[in-house]
Design an enzyme around this catalytic site. Sequence first.
Site, mmCIF file in Angstrom:
data_model
loop_
_atom_site.group_PDB
_atom_site.id
_atom_site.type_symbol
_atom_site.label_atom_id
_atom_site.label_comp_id
_atom_site.label_asym_id
_atom_site.label_seq_id
_atom_site.Cartn_x
_atom_site.Cartn_y
_atom_site.Cartn_z
ATOM 1 N N SER A 230 0.840 -1.190 0.000
ATOM 2 C CA SER A 230 0.000 0.000 0.000
ATOM 3 C C SER A 230 0.881 1.248 0.000
ATOM 4 O O SER A 230 1.641 1.465 -0.938
ATOM 5 C CB SER A 230 -0.971 -0.023 1.178
ATOM 6 O OG SER A 230 -1.966 0.952 1.022
ATOM 7 N N ASP B 177 -9.568 -4.349 -5.682
ATOM 8 C CA ASP B 177 -9.130 -3.427 -4.629
ATOM 9 C C ASP B 177 -9.965 -2.155 -4.709
ATOM 10 O O ASP B 177 -9.813 -1.357 -5.639
ATOM 11 C CB ASP B 177 -7.640 -3.121 -4.805
ATOM 12 C CG ASP B 177 -7.023 -2.440 -3.596
ATOM 13 O OD1 ASP B 177 -7.762 -1.747 -2.872
ATOM 14 O OD2 ASP B 177 -5.807 -2.587 -3.382
ATOM 15 N N HIS C 140 -8.045 -4.984 -0.946
ATOM 16 C CA HIS C 140 -6.748 -4.399 -0.588
ATOM 17 C C HIS C 140 -5.897 -5.322 0.268
ATOM 18 O O HIS C 140 -4.673 -5.304 0.175
ATOM 19 C CB HIS C 140 -6.968 -3.060 0.122
ATOM 20 C CG HIS C 140 -5.732 -2.222 0.234
ATOM 21 N ND1 HIS C 140 -5.000 -1.844 -0.866
ATOM 22 C CD2 HIS C 140 -5.107 -1.688 1.306
ATOM 23 C CE1 HIS C 140 -3.979 -1.102 -0.476
ATOM 24 N NE2 HIS C 140 -4.018 -1.000 0.832
#
Length: 867
Positions: free
Chosen positions: A721, A799, A832
């Site tokens: 991320s 995501d 995610h």
Amino acid sequence: MATYKKRRPSLYLLKSNSSAHFMMAQGFELQAQSEGSRSFEDLNRDEENQPTSKLPSFKYIHRRLLLFSVAIFMSWILVGLSVWRFQNSQFLLANQDRNTQYQKPRDRSFNMATILNGEFSYHDAPFAFIKSGALFQAPENDAGLYLSIDDSNGIPKYVAKKLADRRFYQDLSGKSFEYRKQTYEIARFTVSHRLDYAVMASNLEKQYRHSSQAQYWLKDIAKNIITPITPFPDDPEHPKLSYARLSPSGNFVYFVYNSDLYIQNVVNKAVRQLSFDGSEQVLNGKPDWVYEEEVLATDCAVWWAHDDSKLVWARFDDSKVFKEPVPTYTNDNPYDDVQYVDYPKPGTPNPEVSLFTYDVNTGALHAITQPDEETRILYHAQWLDASKFMFKNSDRASKSLSVKIHDLDSNMVTTVREIDASSFSGWIEKVQNVQVIPSKPSADRPEIGYVDVGVDEKGFPHLFYFSSVFSDAGRQLTSGDWEVTGAGIVGYDYDTDAVYFQANLQNRFSQHLYSVHISESSDKEIQTLQDPNEKNAIYEFDLSLSCRFGVKRYRGPDLPMSDAGDLGSLLQNDESRAVTQLTSNSGLIAAVDKFDMPLKNQKALTLDDGVEIDYMEVLPIDVKSTKKHPLLVHVYGGPGSHTADSSFAVSLGESLASSEGAVVLKIEPRGTGGRGWSYRSWSKGKLGFWEPRDVLNTVKKYMAMNADLIDPERVAIWGWSYGGYVTLKTLELDGGQTFKYGVAVAPVTNWKYYNSIYTERYMGDYEENKENYDQYALIKDVKSISKVQRLLLMHGSADDNVHLKNTMNLLDQMNLNNVQNYDVTVFPDSEHSIMYHNAGNVIYEKMFLWLKNAFEGKLDTLDGSSK
């Protein structure tokens, strides 16, 4: 991309060994709840009729704690048997055994397969205090009532117990129930403080990080009667709801169906609809995607007065917000399914938010916020008493915060103070609830007040006491070059006027429990409630309403351990029956005894410009051998985040240190948290500038200091991320000079692609900060990245947070520039955290094998084949 550690890549495995996962594995989800009880007076009457053990009074306990504030007994020998000292992030686990692509190492080393196969397993027993809706509670009336799961006879069931009375035991429900000859498995369970009604969820489907859809049920515990919670009591259909919960005093259930808010009387089951304009774009009592993700961190946007007399809800209007398509592929349909997410990006319209109050007794409904406030960001909302409602909102760029009080007696909204983030060169972000301080005539305190966390003149988050809800300034209670951390304020003791809070006062890698008195006449300093010799320890506390009881969760550096009991005994590490051990860790203890664990050290070094950088160092057990070791750097680096702490961990880095002899560094670049705003504010307006420079310069200096230890041709960096973004920015800056390999998971590649509230909080408006947006806040020099030996990119196709567009755009740039030194894995329909259809196991196996091959020189040719 918020700063509450939610994107640490170890989150996937952490859940599989936490108490939350333990319950989910059994078909349960236990929610700690501060809802569902009668009034303070009713609670007192109930407790007078209950047997209690002969515990010392809390005043005596408090005096006893002060005696131990300088040094508290012996260290945590009981935590583990002859264990190593560890520091790092979170512990990892996956429960099922399965075949892997590689063999377990021999001797006393371990690899990722060892971790994923559950060798290091442990779990905490489910535990959640059942708190009353009162603003405070006398210690003598606090029996430490809690909700747990009893599976001692092999049949799990929800039960209520009391820490003050080990004989008390009430069976509330099994893990399943029957309704009209159909069996339902319970996914969530909450209960009122009276233990008369419970709300249960079944057939739960996750939506985003916190939100879901499920069928909900109301159980009359005494009568063992279960009824569906629905807007249509006479309809045989039982529709799914966004959520259903008990009000603080347990008189009502409130729920959201089709984006409208309803309340239901638990006794007569009468249902009232409070909003009527709910739709896919207008959400009542439920946050939209960006508020759920970046601001409120919950699926609920309803706030009740503690006595159930009134409530406030937020309405989110996304009709102007642009949509992001998220396709899914793993189905039998000939065409892809596409979900559209209302997702504001920098420079595009944000959701409009308005607040409404409803009087349960009179039915009066009023709008609180004015039209010009609808585009502001609602950062906080909370009742201070039955007539005073506090909310805090900011401008779009999160530069200033307005603290407002809605007085329901006069139906007036007053702005009591403004917080200008430029005064500490920072920004406004999500805040914790304030601690309400009730009036107390004996202390000459006629008004209700509160304690809040604010930034002091030196730029450190500290406690401030506001003697009135309308006070425009607070009196500072704590000070020093340290921060109030974690959950911040965790409790208030009415008898002693002490506020309990968590802080990193000992050092930046630690967290402990402290207390401070709010009385201006008090000469008492901050009370150190735990052994000051445990400077590196990480603790988290959850306290009962009176602070008589608590849960102490020790996170490291030694083996994790959670205990529940009276607070005095917990702080003394008491081994008697006054403390209940929640952790079962025989597997973990056996693994630590079976394997040679890496050595971990807290360190810091000073860069050439004089800035000190904190980092964690993980060393293989044979680090003194004559061979040189590969180096792996793990980075996150998001603004205000703090990932290099003393928590125990066995993760990707530890597995490579053990099996491949890698040295691992976890680095906290400028902009991260725990060190005050002078360090955090380096990020302001410059995402992507300081993080890669600090990471690169720290690694260069570390390698120069350890030239005899590190193999300069086997240096890798990885992150997830924001960490994936920093990984790519570091490779871009370095151009293959220092880092030879990189792994970027679900990375942001251009901050104009990410959500507006997070991005503009740090970067501001694009038109006002074009240079930094276009120069640093994106990955643009792919030719520089082409100079590394090899890059691995991984992303989930579904995501909803960091969209696949980020990785696809980067791949397009690489194609246009004929860059081919990369590998790509896309995980179908994973969001995610990348967990869908066993992806959580596969991704860690892939990263381990890829880095193993890199360290063995097998990725040094363009096609990735062995030399």
